[in-house]
Motif scaffolding. Structure first.
Motif, PDB file in Angstrom:
ATOM      1  N   VAL A  65     -18.736 -26.421  21.613  1.00 22.26           N
ATOM      2  CA  VAL A  65     -18.368 -26.318  20.076  1.00 22.26           C
ATOM      3  C   VAL A  65     -19.678 -26.428  19.193  1.00 22.26           C
ATOM      4  N   ARG A  66     -19.611 -25.977  18.101  1.00 23.82           N
ATOM      5  CA  ARG A  66     -20.610 -25.831  17.071  1.00 23.82           C
ATOM      6  C   ARG A  66     -20.745 -26.835  16.124  1.00 23.82           C
ATOM      7  N   ARG A  67     -21.861 -27.175  15.463  1.00 23.89           N
ATOM      8  CA  ARG A  67     -21.927 -28.167  14.490  1.00 23.89           C
ATOM      9  C   ARG A  67     -21.077 -27.606  13.446  1.00 23.89           C
ATOM     10  N   GLY A  68     -20.258 -28.237  12.491  1.00 24.12           N
ATOM     11  CA  GLY A  68     -19.364 -27.805  11.337  1.00 24.12           C
ATOM     12  C   GLY A  68     -18.221 -26.989  11.748  1.00 24.12           C
ATOM     13  N   GLU A  69     -17.808 -26.795  12.849  1.00 29.59           N
ATOM     14  CA  GLU A  69     -16.363 -26.276  13.302  1.00 29.59           C
ATOM     15  C   GLU A  69     -15.593 -27.529  13.237  1.00 29.59           C
ATOM     16  N   VAL A  70     -14.062 -26.798  12.953  1.00 31.05           N
ATOM     17  CA  VAL A  70     -13.077 -27.876  12.695  1.00 31.05           C
ATOM     18  C   VAL A  70     -11.942 -27.669  13.521  1.00 31.05           C
ATOM     19  N   HIS A  71     -11.702 -28.585  14.581  1.00 26.18           N
ATOM     20  CA  HIS A  71     -10.619 -28.489  15.663  1.00 26.18           C
ATOM     21  C   HIS A  71      -9.858 -29.610  15.749  1.00 26.18           C
ATOM     22  N   GLU A  72      -8.455 -29.445  16.078  1.00 29.21           N
ATOM     23  CA  GLU A  72      -7.427 -30.259  16.085  1.00 29.21           C
ATOM     24  C   GLU A  72      -7.186 -31.019  17.116  1.00 29.21           C
ATOM     25  N   LEU A  73      -6.910 -32.368  17.215  1.00 27.17           N
ATOM     26  CA  LEU A  73      -6.699 -33.267  18.240  1.00 27.17           C
ATOM     27  C   LEU A  73      -5.334 -33.520  18.346  1.00 27.17           C
ATOM     28  N   VAL A  74      -4.840 -33.428  19.673  1.00 23.27           N
ATOM     29  CA  VAL A  74      -3.396 -33.627  19.887  1.00 23.27           C
ATOM     30  C   VAL A  74      -3.249 -34.559  21.124  1.00 23.27           C
ATOM     31  N   THR A  75      -2.387 -35.384  21.143  1.00 21.57           N
ATOM     32  CA  THR A  75      -2.463 -36.328  22.269  1.00 21.57           C
ATOM     33  C   THR A  75      -0.991 -35.737  23.130  1.00 21.57           C
ATOM     34  N   THR A  76      -0.944 -36.105  24.342  1.00 23.05           N
ATOM     35  CA  THR A  76       0.190 -35.576  25.100  1.00 23.05           C
ATOM     36  C   THR A  76       0.153 -36.554  26.525  1.00 23.05           C
ATOM     37  N   ASP A  77       1.340 -36.606  26.878  1.00 24.81           N
ATOM     38  CA  ASP A  77       1.618 -37.396  28.165  1.00 24.81           C
ATOM     39  C   ASP A  77       1.681 -36.424  29.445  1.00 24.81           C
ATOM     40  N   HIS A  78       1.604 -35.179  29.139  1.00 25.62           N
ATOM     41  CA  HIS A  78       1.380 -34.126  30.179  1.00 25.62           C
ATOM     42  C   HIS A  78       0.075 -34.274  31.097  1.00 25.62           C
TER      43      HIS A  78
END
Length: 138
Positions: A38-51
């Motif tokens: 990952v690069r500084r400034g990138e935006v990513h989504e965080l998703v929780t799961t019990d999988h």
């Protein structure tokens, strides 16, 4: 036996948007990669799961969405890294879903119960850190 991974620094980030929804039929697909740069400034989504299945292509349906984070320093996020929000352990990185890539990755976080951003008290600008899991000495 040859070790593949050495020491690494933690990847810091900040919440830019809190998400409030959950799904039981999301249909995400685990990427075959155990790590992503990952690069500084990138935006990513965080998703929780019990999988728990980390088989490449495994379907992930039960999810809750935490939010989007902006990466503060470049680095490598690995499966098994601990995810800390505002000093509290959220879970560990299960893997990555690339259905929205190159816009962003969905970083899937293994938790006992899928939790949304508000359920974990997330707020914009809150710090989120991806740190190597501490392996106990034998």
């Amino acid at each position: 036996m040859m070790l593949e991974d050495g020491d690494k620094r933690a990847v810091g980030s900040r919440v830019v948007k809190v998400l409030v929804h959950r799904r039981d039929d999301r249909g995400m697909s685990l990427e075959p990669y155990a790590s992503r740069c990952v690069r500084r400034g990138e935006v990513h989504e965080l998703v929780t799961t019990d999988h728990h299945d980390t088989t490449p292509g495994a379907r992930v349906d039960r999810v809750a969405f935490l939010g989007f984070v902006e990466i503060a320093n470049a680095g490598v996020i690995d499966r098994g890294d601990e995810v800390w929000c505002d000093g509290g352990l959220v879970g560990t990185v299960l893997g990555f879903d690339a259905c929205h890539h190159p816009n962003h990755y969905n970083i899937l976080i293994s938790t006992p119960t899928p939790r949304t951003g508000p359920e974990l008290g997330l707020r914009p600008e809150m710090g989120v850190v991806f740190s190597p899991a501490v392996v106990p000495a034998v």
